[in-house]
Motif scaffolding. Structure first.
Motif, PDB file in Angstrom:
ATOM      1  N   GLN A  24       0.831  -1.205   0.000  1.00 58.69           N
ATOM      2  CA  GLN A  24       0.000   0.000   0.000  1.00 58.69           C
ATOM      3  C   GLN A  24       0.869   1.260   0.000  1.00 58.69           C
ATOM      4  O   GLN A  24       0.578   2.216  -0.726  1.00 58.69           O
ATOM      5  CB  GLN A  24      -0.924  -0.009   1.211  1.00 58.69           C
ATOM      6  N   ALA A  25       1.939   1.254   0.773  1.00 59.03           N
ATOM      7  CA  ALA A  25       2.844   2.405   0.804  1.00 59.03           C
ATOM      8  C   ALA A  25       3.499   2.611  -0.562  1.00 59.03           C
ATOM      9  O   ALA A  25       3.679   3.746  -1.012  1.00 59.03           O
ATOM     10  CB  ALA A  25       3.906   2.206   1.882  1.00 59.03           C
TER      11      ALA A  25
ATOM     12  N   GLU B 242       1.719   6.932  -6.756  1.00 56.97           N
ATOM     13  CA  GLU B 242       0.723   7.957  -7.066  1.00 56.97           C
ATOM     14  C   GLU B 242       1.280   9.364  -6.856  1.00 56.97           C
ATOM     15  O   GLU B 242       0.897  10.295  -7.560  1.00 56.97           O
ATOM     16  CB  GLU B 242      -0.526   7.754  -6.209  1.00 56.97           C
ATOM     17  N   LYS B 243       2.192   9.519  -5.905  1.00 56.87           N
ATOM     18  CA  LYS B 243       2.799  10.822  -5.618  1.00 56.87           C
ATOM     19  C   LYS B 243       3.983  11.115  -6.541  1.00 56.87           C
ATOM     20  O   LYS B 243       4.561  12.186  -6.466  1.00 56.87           O
ATOM     21  CB  LYS B 243       3.286  10.867  -4.171  1.00 56.87           C
TER      22      LYS B 243
END
Length: 77
Positions: A54-55, A61-62
């Motif tokens: 998830q991280a 995404e960033k």
């Protein structure tokens, strides 16, 4: 997925000279070291694994990705 040598040749023909050097190093390492003996990871996915995944998705995404230059350096050393 089976990949033919003809398909690999087609892909190689589309690479730049700079990319050929990197791919050559990778293929040479694969050819010289038998990696087929590495067992499949059959351990269950842990909560820590899921959090790390998830991280990683959030970092992607960033735009916090590893640069190609860093990957190339890691493969060459």
């Amino acid at each position: 997925m089976a990949v033919s040598k003809d398909r690999l040749n087609d892909l190689i023909n589309h690479l730049s000279d700079h990319d050929l050097e990197l791919i050559s190093d990778l293929v040479e390492r694969l050819a010289l070291h038998n990696v087929r003996h590495i067992p499949v990871d059959d351990e269950p996915t842990t909560q820590d694994d899921l959090e790390a995944i998830q991280a990683a998705h959030k970092a992607m995404e960033k735009g916090e990705l590893i640069s190609l230059k860093d990957i190339e350096h890691e493969l060459r050393n």
